[in-house]
Design a protein around this motif. Structure first.
Motif, PDB file in Angstrom:
ATOM      1  N   MET A 107      35.365  29.925  39.565  1.00  0.00           N
ATOM      2  CA  MET A 107      35.895  31.030  40.044  1.00  0.00           C
ATOM      3  C   MET A 107      36.562  32.007  38.965  1.00  0.00           C
ATOM      4  SD  MET A 107      39.306  32.274  40.898  1.00  0.00           S
ATOM      5  CE  MET A 107      40.557  31.131  40.696  1.00  0.00           C
ATOM      6  N   VAL A 108      36.513  33.102  39.153  1.00  0.00           N
ATOM      7  CA  VAL A 108      37.012  34.294  38.206  1.00  0.00           C
ATOM      8  C   VAL A 108      37.952  35.222  38.895  1.00  0.00           C
ATOM      9  CG1 VAL A 108      36.370  36.233  36.981  1.00  0.00           C
ATOM     10  CG2 VAL A 108      35.007  34.341  36.514  1.00  0.00           C
ATOM     11  N   PHE A 109      39.104  35.362  38.526  1.00  0.00           N
ATOM     12  CA  PHE A 109      40.086  36.094  39.228  1.00  0.00           C
ATOM     13  C   PHE A 109      40.611  37.342  38.152  1.00  0.00           C
ATOM     14  CE2 PHE A 109      44.916  36.267  40.792  1.00  0.00           C
ATOM     15  CZ  PHE A 109      44.536  37.558  41.528  1.00  0.00           C
ATOM     16  N   ILE A 110      40.239  38.668  38.458  1.00  0.00           N
ATOM     17  CA  ILE A 110      40.531  39.702  37.495  1.00  0.00           C
ATOM     18  C   ILE A 110      41.805  40.381  38.145  1.00  0.00           C
ATOM     19  CG2 ILE A 110      39.800  42.005  36.794  1.00  0.00           C
ATOM     20  CD1 ILE A 110      36.889  40.997  36.951  1.00  0.00           C
ATOM     21  N   ARG A 111      42.872  40.228  37.657  1.00  0.00           N
ATOM     22  CA  ARG A 111      44.404  40.711  37.894  1.00  0.00           C
ATOM     23  C   ARG A 111      44.403  42.046  37.458  1.00  0.00           C
ATOM     24  NH1 ARG A 111      46.292  36.807  34.100  1.00  0.00           N
ATOM     25  NH2 ARG A 111      47.772  38.384  33.619  1.00  0.00           N
ATOM     26  N   PRO A 112      45.165  42.753  38.396  1.00  0.00           N
ATOM     27  CA  PRO A 112      45.506  44.298  38.120  1.00  0.00           C
ATOM     28  C   PRO A 112      46.246  44.441  36.646  1.00  0.00           C
ATOM     29  CG  PRO A 112      46.927  43.580  39.815  1.00  0.00           C
ATOM     30  CD  PRO A 112      45.689  42.228  39.601  1.00  0.00           C
ATOM     31  N   ASP A 113      47.396  43.744  36.393  1.00  0.00           N
ATOM     32  CA  ASP A 113      47.922  44.023  35.305  1.00  0.00           C
ATOM     33  C   ASP A 113      47.239  43.639  33.950  1.00  0.00           C
ATOM     34  OD1 ASP A 113      47.566  41.165  35.926  1.00  0.00           O
ATOM     35  OD2 ASP A 113      49.662  40.835  34.847  1.00  0.00           O
TER      36      ASP A 113
ATOM     37  N   HIS B 150      43.814  46.661  29.448  1.00  0.00           N
ATOM     38  CA  HIS B 150      42.627  46.985  28.554  1.00  0.00           C
ATOM     39  C   HIS B 150      41.658  48.178  29.076  1.00  0.00           C
ATOM     40  CE1 HIS B 150      43.136  43.352  26.081  1.00  0.00           C
ATOM     41  NE2 HIS B 150      43.508  42.687  27.341  1.00  0.00           N
ATOM     42  N   GLY B 151      42.090  48.708  30.348  1.00  0.00           N
ATOM     43  CA  GLY B 151      41.245  49.697  30.723  1.00  0.00           C
ATOM     44  C   GLY B 151      39.865  49.438  31.144  1.00  0.00           C
ATOM     45  N   ALA B 152      39.037  49.920  31.005  1.00  0.00           N
ATOM     46  CA  ALA B 152      37.614  49.879  31.437  1.00  0.00           C
ATOM     47  C   ALA B 152      37.335  48.356  31.483  1.00  0.00           C
ATOM     48  CB  ALA B 152      36.413  50.839  31.259  1.00  0.00           C
TER      49      ALA B 152
ATOM     50  N   ILE C  28      37.212  37.182  42.624  1.00  0.00           N
ATOM     51  CA  ILE C  28      38.568  37.937  42.943  1.00  0.00           C
ATOM     52  C   ILE C  28      38.809  39.028  41.891  1.00  0.00           C
ATOM     53  CG2 ILE C  28      40.837  37.761  43.859  1.00  0.00           C
ATOM     54  CD1 ILE C  28      40.424  34.869  44.475  1.00  0.00           C
ATOM     55  N   ILE C  29      38.419  40.236  42.744  1.00  0.00           N
ATOM     56  CA  ILE C  29      38.691  41.494  41.825  1.00  0.00           C
ATOM     57  C   ILE C  29      39.914  42.194  42.418  1.00  0.00           C
ATOM     58  CG2 ILE C  29      37.912  43.695  40.857  1.00  0.00           C
ATOM     59  CD1 ILE C  29      35.091  42.230  40.927  1.00  0.00           C
ATOM     60  N   HIS C  30      40.996  42.344  41.927  1.00  0.00           N
ATOM     61  CA  HIS C  30      42.211  43.184  42.029  1.00  0.00           C
ATOM     62  C   HIS C  30      42.622  44.228  41.053  1.00  0.00           C
ATOM     63  CE1 HIS C  30      43.140  41.686  46.155  1.00  0.00           C
ATOM     64  NE2 HIS C  30      42.966  40.502  45.432  1.00  0.00           N
ATOM     65  N   ALA C  31      41.690  45.303  40.908  1.00  0.00           N
ATOM     66  CA  ALA C  31      41.475  46.087  39.661  1.00  0.00           C
ATOM     67  C   ALA C  31      40.870  47.430  39.992  1.00  0.00           C
ATOM     68  CB  ALA C  31      40.975  45.480  38.599  1.00  0.00           C
ATOM     69  N   ASP C  32      41.445  48.425  39.387  1.00  0.00           N
ATOM     70  CA  ASP C  32      40.775  49.830  39.503  1.00  0.00           C
ATOM     71  C   ASP C  32      39.840  50.189  38.522  1.00  0.00           C
ATOM     72  OD1 ASP C  32      42.020  50.417  42.203  1.00  0.00           O
ATOM     73  OD2 ASP C  32      43.588  51.264  41.088  1.00  0.00           O
ATOM     74  N   GLU C  33      40.109  49.333  37.248  1.00  0.00           N
ATOM     75  CA  GLU C  33      39.394  49.455  36.223  1.00  0.00           C
ATOM     76  C   GLU C  33      38.008  49.100  35.904  1.00  0.00           C
ATOM     77  OE1 GLU C  33      43.415  50.241  36.059  1.00  0.00           O
ATOM     78  OE2 GLU C  33      42.406  48.384  36.400  1.00  0.00           O
ATOM     79  N   ILE C  34      37.257  48.809  37.002  1.00  0.00           N
ATOM     80  CA  ILE C  34      36.029  48.164  36.888  1.00  0.00           C
ATOM     81  C   ILE C  34      34.934  49.007  36.457  1.00  0.00           C
ATOM     82  CG2 ILE C  34      33.948  47.031  37.949  1.00  0.00           C
ATOM     83  CD1 ILE C  34      37.137  45.299  37.449  1.00  0.00           C
TER      84      ILE C  34
ATOM     85  N   GLY D 276      39.549  44.468  45.576  1.00  0.00           N
ATOM     86  CA  GLY D 276      40.446  45.364  45.825  1.00  0.00           C
ATOM     87  C   GLY D 276      40.816  46.287  44.801  1.00  0.00           C
ATOM     88  N   GLY D 277      40.163  47.590  44.986  1.00  0.00           N
ATOM     89  CA  GLY D 277      40.394  48.433  43.951  1.00  0.00           C
ATOM     90  C   GLY D 277      39.540  49.855  44.181  1.00  0.00           C
TER      91      GLY D 277
END
Length: 495
Positions: A236-242, A247-249, A265-271, A289-290
């Motif tokens: 499992m991988v969880f990419i947190r928004p904070d 770190h940016g992109a 789980i991706i909750h980030a706009d920087e992907i 979610g992003g």
């Protein structure tokens, strides 16, 4: 490795003798051929000849040794048949760790458990493999997961694994006075994804790592590199928004080195981009979610052959028709999606669970196409009426947080014979007098009636809407307790 050598000696016993000289005295005596025939008759299958011969040498472990099967206890035939019988019609939903290697769905009659950990997990000889599997392969049945992995192509290969473990010190025999315990240094076999996926050739390779991923794996990398072995163990991988904002992109390319990844789980706009999803063929659960995820990225989801659960949050999607090409999708959750044409949901006919939140959902008639649907949740959406529920004869759970505009069509609820939970501010309870499976129900404290008429149901829980005070809510609970033995209750606080 054959199960027996040229002297007709059990190779497993010969391996164990090198480390436990008197092991034969610690194992159970041989099973009678009649016992084996009885087990086969009960399970309606024919054991492979060498498997039969193995039990004609010893009928599993005795009480003075534990774990001869790489830390798992070798089961006596009586335990084999009891465990097999207990698994039939158990309602499990097995997912193959490698596409098409293990048959998916319910427990198969040709799955023969022969070793257990004592906590509900088993090693199983698979006599009904998937199209890309092998007859007699050894698979996992994990108490903590519905994912089944192929440990080895045969019992002989599994014995080689045990021999190798003893040789390299990974497996040890420990004398605990009254019992000899066979122990794996790495712990429980099912926690060792490297062993389960036979990736020994790649375990020592190093992958460069920096930025977001260097902090994500801060305890696992050294000098800017992380081992492929460590990555292979990620389920499992969880990419947190904070962390992503810091770190940016964020590149997702490292995920290609995680062959056992099942949940992302991706909750980030920087992907940076999502094209690596095409390589994650074993992924079963995905949350995105992003705003970086675009409608064109839906194309990558089609490559996820094992994807069962999908959650999309805060995205801009108009046309979601591509989701119908995700063949094994069973669960879909959509929340705060801008400008989406929800009619596309009607094409996802294999869905069993659907959740919609803060969407413009229209008249919801398209949901009536989802004949396999069992669970439906509608939160913060406008519901014209409940006529669309009429054809959902498999529905067991319906949840919403508000009344429909037109309740005149609520009479369709009486036709939902499998309904177990209906969370909605119900006024007329008589609608459910034929829903004998009903266990939990919502009730409008300001207008409910017909409580006596549903006394034939087995209500154990209620959710109270529109109460004017805690005292009012408790009075509703008291009324229900006159007819039912409530085990749980709660209410929305409006006062």
């Amino acid at each position: 490795m054959p199960l027996f050598n040229e002297k007709n000696e059990s190779c497993l016993i010969e391996i164990l003798k090198l480390h436990i000289p008197d092991v034969e005295d610690l194992l159970n005596p041989a099973a009678e051929e009649a016992e084996i025939n009885h087990a086969e008759s009960m399970m309606n299958c024919r054991f492979p000849d060498d498997f039969r011969q193995l039990y004609m040498k010893h009928n599993g472990e005795g009480e003075q040794v534990f774990g001869v099967m790489a830390g798992f206890s070798w089961m006596a035939l009586q335990s084999v048949t009891a465990s097999w019988r207990g698994r039939q019609n158990s309602g499990c939903d097995i997912i193959s760790g490698k596409p098409d290697a293990v048959q998916e769905g319910e427990y198969r009659k040709g799955w023969v458990p022969f070793a257990e950990d004592g906590g509900g997990s088993f090693l199983v000889m698979d006599l009904e493999p998937g199209v890309k599997g092998s007859y007699g392969q050894i698979i996992t049945l994990d108490r903590n997961s519905n994912i089944s992995y192929v440990i080895s192509e045969s019992l002989g290969h599994f014995f080689e694994f045990i021999e190798s473990g003893f040789s390299n010190g990974e497996i040890n025999a420990i004398d605990e006075e009254e019992v000899i315990l066979i122990h794996r240094k790495q712990g429980h076999l099912f926690d060792d994804m490297l062993a389960l996926t036979t990736m020994e050739d790649e375990k020592n390779s190093l992958i460069p790592i920096s930025g977001f991923w260097a902090e994500y794996f801060e305890d696992d990398h050294e000098g800017g590199y992380i081992s492929a072995e460590t990555l292979s163990k990620q389920r499992m991988v969880f990419i947190r928004p904070d962390l992503a904002r810091k770190h940016g992109a964020v590149s997702l390319d490292i995920l290609a080195h995680m062959p056992n990844l099942k949940e992302l789980i991706i909750h980030a706009d920087e992907i940076a981009n999502y094209d690596v999803l095409k390589q994650l063929s074993g992924l079963t659960k995905l949350v995105i979610g992003g705003q970086s995820f675009k409608e064109s990225d839906l194309e990558y989801l089609v490559s996820l052959e094992e994807l069962r659960e999908l959650t999309l949050v805060r995205l801009s999607l108009r046309d979601a028709h591509k989701l119908r090409d995700v063949k094994k999708l069973k669960y879909l959750s959509l929340s705060k999606i801008d400008s989406m044409d929800c009619k596309a949901i009607g094409a996802l006919v294999n869905l069993t669970e659907l959740s919609l939140e803060e969407l413009e959902v229209g008249d919801l008639s398209y949901i009536s196409n989802l004949k396999k649907l069992k669970k439906l949740e509608l939160k913060k959406v406008t519901i014209p009426d409940l006529a669309f529920l009429k054809d959902l004869r498999n529905l067991t759970t319906f949840k919403t947080d508000r009344c429909v505009k037109d309740e005149s069509k609520n009479t369709v609820l009486g036709e939902l014979q499998k309904l177990e939970e209906f969370t909605y501010p119900v006024g007329d309870l008589t609608l459910f007098k034929n829903c004998t499976s009903l266990r939990e129900i919502g009730v409008d404290a300001s207008r409910f009636s017909g409580l006596e008429e549903i006394s034939g149901c087995s209500i154990t829980g209620i959710t109270i809407f529109q109460a004017t005070s805690e005292e009012h809510a408790n009075s509703v609970v008291a009324e229900f307790n006159k007819y039912f033995n409530l085990q749980s209750y709660g209410w929305q606080v409006n006062w």
